[in-house]
Design an enzyme around this catalytic site. Structure first.
Site, PDB file in Angstrom:
ATOM      1  N   THR A 515       0.331  -1.071  -0.201  1.00  0.00           N
ATOM      2  CA  THR A 515       0.387  -0.202   0.065  1.00  0.00           C
ATOM      3  C   THR A 515       0.475   1.126   0.113  1.00  0.00           C
ATOM      4  O   THR A 515       0.725   2.541   0.304  1.00  0.00           O
ATOM      5  CB  THR A 515      -0.719   0.090   1.575  1.00  0.00           C
ATOM      6  OG1 THR A 515      -1.317  -0.955   1.222  1.00  0.00           O
ATOM      7  CG2 THR A 515      -2.436   1.161   1.335  1.00  0.00           C
ATOM      8  N   HIS A 516       1.853   0.616  -0.506  1.00  0.00           N
ATOM      9  CA  HIS A 516       3.029   2.346  -0.823  1.00  0.00           C
ATOM     10  C   HIS A 516       3.329   3.457  -2.179  1.00  0.00           C
ATOM     11  O   HIS A 516       3.482   3.044  -2.471  1.00  0.00           O
ATOM     12  CB  HIS A 516       4.962   1.805  -0.683  1.00  0.00           C
ATOM     13  CG  HIS A 516       4.458   1.072   0.766  1.00  0.00           C
ATOM     14  ND1 HIS A 516       5.649   0.214   0.962  1.00  0.00           N
ATOM     15  CD2 HIS A 516       3.205   1.066   2.115  1.00  0.00           C
ATOM     16  CE1 HIS A 516       4.929  -0.302   1.809  1.00  0.00           C
ATOM     17  NE2 HIS A 516       4.329   0.106   2.653  1.00  0.00           N
ATOM     18  N   ASN A 517       1.572   3.899  -1.625  1.00  0.00           N
ATOM     19  CA  ASN A 517       0.990   4.705  -3.495  1.00  0.00           C
ATOM     20  C   ASN A 517       2.052   6.117  -2.726  1.00  0.00           C
ATOM     21  O   ASN A 517       2.252   6.690  -2.414  1.00  0.00           O
ATOM     22  CB  ASN A 517       0.031   5.053  -3.178  1.00  0.00           C
ATOM     23  CG  ASN A 517      -0.742   3.167  -3.595  1.00  0.00           C
ATOM     24  OD1 ASN A 517      -1.021   2.718  -1.894  1.00  0.00           O
ATOM     25  ND2 ASN A 517      -1.300   1.982  -4.460  1.00  0.00           N
TER      26      ASN A 517
END
Lengths: 589, 228
Positions: A515-517
């Protein structure tokens, strides 16, 4: 009818980690602050208690803590020639919602970026020449340096109580820590978590190959800790339910455990939950924000006037809020003009599975979200890239976070996908396998961007965010190179079978990665290539500040949270000591 | 065998499949948990005899002596009991009486005692000072849900559903005497007992006041027969 509310000094959009930190500081400084949170109020007791919180079907498979994509989805395509479709079920990445935001369900992995990362364009040019990279790559410097951020990293780690071992204190290399890290001013607030067996195996193997293993910096704490806000945290019990779950033990650093109670006790702050912000309102000049418009849980529309607007939602939602509000020019990939939505980046995740004989007992379930052992020898620019044809890298680690029964079942390639053969393989390998995670950097390139979808809308009638993304060739080459190195470590551990899975394209949103956008509201020193200046202030609308991983011009080899915490304190300092004393542009364009 | 023992024995019989081995600890190595489990299952069950030096205080069937704050041991996790005996012997849990007994035992004997008590059953004692409804409700709340204002998690989070205990990790609370539980919490609170991993019990105990301690210990004391 829109009800116009009484004006406040500050409105904060999103009450997660960033929102809680900003609101706490500004309310304490005497400003009237309203926090608008679209999700629900929730606390360690009663909402996060077991056994309910260990419901793997509810939280892991059905994503109970995540943004409700029946009401607010995103659309996705790999390239701009395709038609994007809505993501109806989160898989690749998991944006959270509710009080405390995505930090409630994080793993607690708390890395700093390195000095090189903040000046990536300059340093790459200096070391490898200006024609080293594909011309489509749009990496750039951050406009802030590691040295400037160091005190804010330090403050954030002490807010969290992060458990780790320093590798470099003021230039002195420390035994047992990461020798590649940029200098820190002092030791971590608490010692590392206990090393699990697979971490010890990895440490031994990596050392034998000449690498530099160190304990993962964890915000699932190794011992009780009282942070500078006076909040007391407990030690982690290694239950193996961190990511996608909330912690029932007050042992994981989240807004609920580190700062929210202090914020909520301040009468200058008002929390409003169930409030879906529609837009930031601008005056007729489009250079000044007058507040925000939101719709509450029963459908009433409100205008909340404010002197200062801070968007503090999840990275992707920060981008969407600016696009919906007309703050900053939208990026156009055809011309390269415009900035909002530009330089969307991700994380290039690969993995290596090592399978052992049945006398090697791993007990994968005895873990926290950040109790692993890893090396940074192939991360960032810690190795020479000359002749390799790519920049960036990945950390390699035995950093498996759990052995949960529904989702964790490592089996070798060639195993049947279901049925008796699959079941037998799961039983055989479950307790005798080690999974390495290879957490890789992600470069920005001009084809990857975020904009508003022309077709699909949310439950309130607003256009969804559209993501156009595929892995840059640079990153796929990096993944292949680092995966080969990790396979050697697996073999050095004595595994009888080692399988490397380097990340390959095309990118898919149907498989969990991370979830490292990042990116889309990039920070920088040039308004033509950034949305906000080095203090995270909008170039176009100076009473709007945007704080999130959306500020990252490209993504580095590590988890983004610690850097975001540092940037948040950096921006708070600028707000308190510069902007609020004399509102206006903090940097002249 | 009471229902709790039956349940525990049921759990252990599963582990027996992978742990069929006589307990044979070497002089230097601490016994592996599976060895203790195996010992528990191979120890005589049913009307097991208490060990002579123990039964004077812990009772003929391991029922404990509430008035003297002596814990009930019957059916307690063998792993937990062994750790306590080792801690007494090493001085990491301080009790002048238990220290002498534990020190006098060999490694193997400690394991045998732990296994024997784990396999025992005993009737639950009646509450000497029953709680009122408000106290019981508070006790249940702390046990099952915790308290956000006190910032303590539910006891059951570690001690298992309804406080039945988790083998090798946390002792059962349900059915333990209120007097012993209260003295244990006070010892953690005052820091005279420090053998809790990660200071977990010290952290929790420091946030409870006397009203909470009376409520939660009294509540668990009533749960021995009701739920197991």
């Amino acid at each position: 009818m829109v009800q116009r509310l009484k004006e406040v000094d500050v409105v904060v959009i999103g009450v997660g980690m960033v929102g809680s930190m900003v609101a706490k500081e500004l309310a304490a400084a005497g400003y009237k602050v309203v926090g608008l949170e679209r999700g629900q109020t929730r606390f360690t007791v009663p909402e996060f208690q077991s056994p309910a919180i260990h419901d793997e079907l509810r939280f892991d498979v059905r994503k109970a803590l995540m943004q409700d994509n029946t009401r607010e989805a995103m659309t996705f395509r790999n390239q701009s020639s395709q038609t994007a479709l809505p993501i109806r079920r989160w898989e690749s990445f998991l944006p959270g919602t509710g009080l405390g935001g995505s930090m409630v369900h994080w793993n607690g992995q708390t890395y700093r970026f390195q000095a090189n990362d903040f000046q990536l364009a300059t340093r790459t040019r200096e070391r490898y020449g200006k024609n080293f990279l594909d011309p489509d790559v749009t990496i750039q410097d951050w406009g802030v340096t590691y040295e400037e951020l160091e005190p804010y990293y330090d403050r954030f780690e002490h807010l969290l109580g992060t458990s780790g071992k320093a590798g470099n204190i003021k230039g002195r290399i420390q035994a047992g820590g990461d020798p590649h890290e940029s200098p820190r001013s002092r030791e971590y607030p608490t010692p590392p978590q206990k090393e699990h067996f697979q971490g010890a195996m990895f440490r031994k193997a990596a050392s034998s190959l000449g690498y530099h293993p160190f304990p993962q910096p964890s915000s699932n704490l190794s011992q009780p800790y009282t942070n500078p806000e006076g909040m007391k945290l407990n030690a982690c019990v290694f239950c193996g339910f961190c990511e996608r779950y909330a912690c029932e033990h007050y042992a994981k650093s989240t807004p609920q455990t580190i700062i929210l109670p202090v914020l909520l006790a301040n009468p200058n702050f008002e929390l409003r939950t169930g409030c879906q912000v529609q837009r930031i309102n601008l005056d007729s000049t489009k250079k000044h924000a007058t507040g925000v418009t939101y719709i509450d849980a029963v459908g009433r529309e409100f205008e909340q006037p404010a002197s200062l607007v801070i968007t503090a939602s999840f990275a992707l939602n920060n981008v969407r809020m600016l696009l919906l509000s007309g703050v900053g020019a939208p990026y156009d990939p055809a011309t390269g003009q415009g900035v909002v939505g530009r330089n969307y980046a991700y994380q290039t995740m690969s993995s290596v599975a090592s399978f052992f004989d049945e006398d090697v007992i791993i007990n994968p379930f005895m873990a926290s979200g950040a109790s692993g052992t890893l090396i940074n020898d192939f991360a960032g620019d810690n190795f020479d890239h000359a002749g390799l044809g790519f920049i960036g890298g990945a950390f390699i680690g035995a950093v498996n976070t759990n052995g949960r029964p529904i989702q964790y079942h490592p089996v070798p390639p060639g195993t049947p996908k279901w049925g008796k053969g699959w079941k037998q393989a799961v039983v055989k390998h479950y307790n005798h396998s080690v999974m390495f995670s290879l957490h890789g950097s992600s470069l920005a390139q001009k084809q990857n961007y975020l904009d508003l979808d022309p077709t699909y809308r949310d439950a309130w009638g607003q256009p969804l965010l559209r993501m156009t993304f595929d892995f840059p060739q640079n990153d796929l080459k990096m993944a292949a190179h680092v995966t080969a190195k990790a396979v050697e470590i697996g073999k050095a551990m004595g595994a009888k079978q080692v399988e490397g899975s380097p990340r390959k394209g095309p990118y898919t949103v149907t498989q969990y990665q991370t979830t490292h956008n990042t990116g889309g509201t990039v920070m920088g020193d040039n308004p033509k290539t950034s949305v906000v200046n080095r203090y995270l202030q909008s170039w176009d609308v100076p009473n709007v500040f945007v704080v999130g991983a959306s500020n990252y011009p490209q993504n580095a080899s590590w988890n983004p949270t610690c850097t975001l915490g540092a940037l948040t304190y950096w921006a708070i300092d600028a707000l308190k000591n510069k902007y609020l004393k004399n509102p206006g542009h903090l940097v002249s364009a | 065998m009471n229902p709790r023992s039956r349940r525990r024995a049921g759990l252990l019989s599963g582990s027996l499949l992978i742990a069929v081995m006589p307990y044979a600890p070497t002089a230097s190595a601490a016994p592996a948990p599976t060895q203790v489990q195996a010992a528990a299952t191979t120890a005589p069950v049913g009307p097991a005899a208490a060990a002579p030096p123990c039964e004077a205080c812990h009772g003929a069937h391991g029922e404990g002596m509430a008035a003297a704050h002596v814990p009930r041991l019957a059916g307690q996790s063998a792993g937990y009991l062994l750790k306590q005996l080792n801690d007494y012997a090493q001085g990491t849990r301080d009790n002048p009486i238990m220290r002498n007994f534990a020190k006098a035992l060999s490694e193997k004997q400690r394991m045998e005692f732990a296994a024997r008590y784990a396999a025992m059953s005993a009737p639950f004692a009646a509450q000497t000072t029953p709680l009122n409804e408000v106290q019981l409700a508070r006790g249940h709340q702390l046990a099952f849900q915790g308290s956000e204002t006190k910032r303590v998690q539910a006891c059951d989070s570690c001690h298992g559903p309804d406080g039945v205990g988790v083998d090798l990790a946390a002792p059962y609370l349900a059915g333990q005497s209120a007097e012993y539980l209260a003295s244990a919490i006070k010892a953690f609170q005052q820091g005279t007992r420090k053998n809790d991993a990660g200071e977990l019990m010290r952290s929790v105990a420091q946030r409870l006041d006397d009203t909470d301690i009376t409520a939660v210990t009294g509540y668990y004391a009533t749960q021995g027969t009701a739920t197991h």
